[in-house]
Design a protein around this motif. Sequence first.
Motif, PDB file in Angstrom:
ATOM      1  N   ARG A   1       0.836  -1.207   0.000  1.00 22.14           N
ATOM      2  CA  ARG A   1       0.000   0.000   0.000  1.00 22.14           C
ATOM      3  C   ARG A   1       0.871   1.258   0.000  1.00 22.14           C
ATOM      4  NH1 ARG A   1      -4.688  -2.147   4.195  1.00 22.14           N
ATOM      5  NH2 ARG A   1      -5.984  -3.157   2.587  1.00 22.14           N
ATOM      6  N   ASP A   2       2.006   1.192   0.692  1.00 19.36           N
ATOM      7  CA  ASP A   2       2.951   2.312   0.671  1.00 19.36           C
ATOM      8  C   ASP A   2       3.443   2.560  -0.759  1.00 19.36           C
ATOM      9  OD1 ASP A   2       2.690   2.670   3.373  1.00 19.36           O
ATOM     10  OD2 ASP A   2       4.548   1.629   3.901  1.00 19.36           O
ATOM     11  N   LYS A   3       3.655   1.482  -1.484  1.00 20.88           N
ATOM     12  CA  LYS A   3       4.120   1.602  -2.868  1.00 20.88           C
ATOM     13  C   LYS A   3       3.038   2.247  -3.751  1.00 20.88           C
ATOM     14  CE  LYS A   3       6.584  -1.784  -4.410  1.00 20.88           C
ATOM     15  NZ  LYS A   3       7.055  -3.082  -4.982  1.00 20.88           N
ATOM     16  N   LEU A   4       1.786   1.841  -3.552  1.00 20.10           N
ATOM     17  CA  LEU A   4       0.683   2.451  -4.306  1.00 20.10           C
ATOM     18  C   LEU A   4       0.526   3.923  -3.934  1.00 20.10           C
ATOM     19  CD1 LEU A   4      -2.059  -0.359  -4.198  1.00 20.10           C
ATOM     20  CD2 LEU A   4      -0.535   0.239  -6.093  1.00 20.10           C
ATOM     21  N   GLU A   5       0.775   4.221  -2.667  1.00 23.68           N
ATOM     22  CA  GLU A   5       0.721   5.617  -2.203  1.00 23.68           C
ATOM     23  C   GLU A   5       1.798   6.454  -2.901  1.00 23.68           C
ATOM     24  OE1 GLU A   5       1.995   7.880   1.873  1.00 23.68           O
ATOM     25  OE2 GLU A   5       0.758   6.082   2.095  1.00 23.68           O
ATOM     26  N   ASP A   6       3.002   5.911  -2.993  1.00 21.26           N
ATOM     27  CA  ASP A   6       4.095   6.601  -3.689  1.00 21.26           C
ATOM     28  C   ASP A   6       3.744   6.824  -5.160  1.00 21.26           C
ATOM     29  OD1 ASP A   6       5.584   6.651  -1.368  1.00 21.26           O
ATOM     30  OD2 ASP A   6       6.777   4.886  -1.879  1.00 21.26           O
ATOM     31  N   LYS A   7       3.101   5.828  -5.750  1.00 21.38           N
ATOM     32  CA  LYS A   7       2.695   5.923  -7.158  1.00 21.38           C
ATOM     33  C   LYS A   7       1.669   7.045  -7.337  1.00 21.38           C
ATOM     34  CE  LYS A   7       2.163   4.166 -11.416  1.00 21.38           C
ATOM     35  NZ  LYS A   7       3.255   4.081 -12.418  1.00 21.38           N
TER      36      LYS A   7
ATOM     37  N   ASP B   1      -4.037   8.926   5.648  1.00 22.48           N
ATOM     38  CA  ASP B   1      -2.927   9.007   6.605  1.00 22.48           C
ATOM     39  C   ASP B   1      -1.577   9.123   5.892  1.00 22.48           C
ATOM     40  OD1 ASP B   1      -4.673   8.713   8.795  1.00 22.48           O
ATOM     41  OD2 ASP B   1      -4.669   6.532   8.539  1.00 22.48           O
ATOM     42  N   THR B   2      -1.593   9.538   4.631  1.00 21.30           N
ATOM     43  CA  THR B   2      -0.355   9.588   3.859  1.00 21.30           C
ATOM     44  C   THR B   2       0.684  10.520   4.462  1.00 21.30           C
ATOM     45  OG1 THR B   2       0.618  10.157   1.706  1.00 21.30           O
ATOM     46  CG2 THR B   2      -1.362  11.348   2.345  1.00 21.30           C
ATOM     47  N   LYS B   3       1.925  10.123   4.345  1.00 24.48           N
ATOM     48  CA  LYS B   3       3.029  10.955   4.840  1.00 24.48           C
ATOM     49  C   LYS B   3       3.215  12.201   3.991  1.00 24.48           C
ATOM     50  CE  LYS B   3       6.365   7.967   2.375  1.00 24.48           C
ATOM     51  NZ  LYS B   3       5.421   6.878   2.019  1.00 24.48           N
ATOM     52  N   TYR B   4       2.559  12.237   2.833  1.00 23.48           N
ATOM     53  CA  TYR B   4       2.674  13.378   1.920  1.00 23.48           C
ATOM     54  C   TYR B   4       1.533  14.388   2.087  1.00 23.48           C
ATOM     55  CZ  TYR B   4       5.729  10.037  -0.523  1.00 23.48           C
ATOM     56  OH  TYR B   4       6.717   9.129  -0.842  1.00 23.48           O
ATOM     57  N   ALA B   5       0.692  14.189   3.100  1.00 20.04           N
ATOM     58  CA  ALA B   5      -0.523  14.996   3.235  1.00 20.04           C
ATOM     59  C   ALA B   5      -0.243  16.503   3.245  1.00 20.04           C
ATOM     60  CB  ALA B   5      -1.278  14.594   4.501  1.00 20.04           C
ATOM     61  N   GLU B   6       0.687  16.947   4.066  1.00 20.59           N
ATOM     62  CA  GLU B   6       0.964  18.387   4.185  1.00 20.59           C
ATOM     63  C   GLU B   6       1.416  18.972   2.849  1.00 20.59           C
ATOM     64  OE1 GLU B   6       4.058  21.345   6.582  1.00 20.59           O
ATOM     65  OE2 GLU B   6       3.589  19.373   7.412  1.00 20.59           O
ATOM     66  N   GLU B   7       2.332  18.288   2.191  1.00 20.83           N
ATOM     67  CA  GLU B   7       2.829  18.775   0.901  1.00 20.83           C
ATOM     68  C   GLU B   7       1.711  18.785  -0.143  1.00 20.83           C
ATOM     69  OE1 GLU B   7       6.096  17.683  -2.591  1.00 20.83           O
ATOM     70  OE2 GLU B   7       5.949  16.430  -0.803  1.00 20.83           O
TER      71      GLU B   7
END
Length: 310
Positions: free
Chosen positions: A165-171, A201-207
């Motif tokens: 899922r982290d990989k799909l999130e990066d994609k 909950d993505t780590k990229y949310a703020e950006e």
Amino acid sequence: MFKKLSLVFFSVSVAIMMVLGSCKSKFEKLKAGNDNLKKYQEAIKLYNKKEYSKALELFDDLAPRYRGREAAEDLFYYYAYTNYKLKDFTSARYQFKNFAENYQSSPKAEECRFMAAYCFYLDSPNYTLDQENTTKAIEALQLFINLYPKSDRVAEASKLIQDLRDKLEDKAYANSKLYLTIQDYQSAVIAFGNTLRDYPDTKYAEELEFLTIKAQYLYAKNSSEARQEERFNQAISFADQFAEKYPASKYLKEAAALKKDSQQGITDVKTYYADIQKNAKYYRKLAKIDSTGNKTSLPSEKNNSQKIPN
């Protein structure tokens, strides 16, 4: 003397070739023969000696002959693992899946169901590539968890699912940023929103939320005057939400600047239309057809070649 040495060398060479030839012919003879039990025993020996390529040759030959027989269960178990050891994960997952489905009461069925899913995991490519196998791996691992909720492997399966899922999130993150890079600002706003919705909950949310402001501002700026006020207001709304949610963000200063520019954009477009309305009679005069048959363009028709029409 020289002739004697040559004769000795020739004899030794022939002897070595005969030994090597007899070794090779022994395997080939076994492979070509019909003694399935001997083939099976030799395949297991080769597997345990980690000579997987040779073992696979024998298993390939034995598989159709053993299908439906009592000894087939162990054979197909080794067959699947031989492909796995050779890193042919596509063939391995097929064999593991078949084993799990054909021998559901076997004590090895749970292990093979997990291994089938794990082979999908190993075949999942870098996030920059097509993620079909990643999605299938998640589905296979989730099926394993559903079928064996009390298995000791559930924790590992859950961890693998999170990795995928982290990989799909990066994609999704990379794809959404690409729209901004190619200046498709409306699609960028939509893509950022979709990524935030799919990965709350993505780590990229703020950006991503900051980039939403930026993309919306650029979308408004490059729109026709008729749509700018509405679109600048949306950028201001995004900026206000961002400031409230991330009061200590490293993007806060730039977000405030985009809000200020959006407010100025609204002021400019209002001034533009006020000017047109004030001088309506004058512009109508300019728009009339003159004696030469030419028509003078209205100011609102000029300099809009780069504008987004809708």
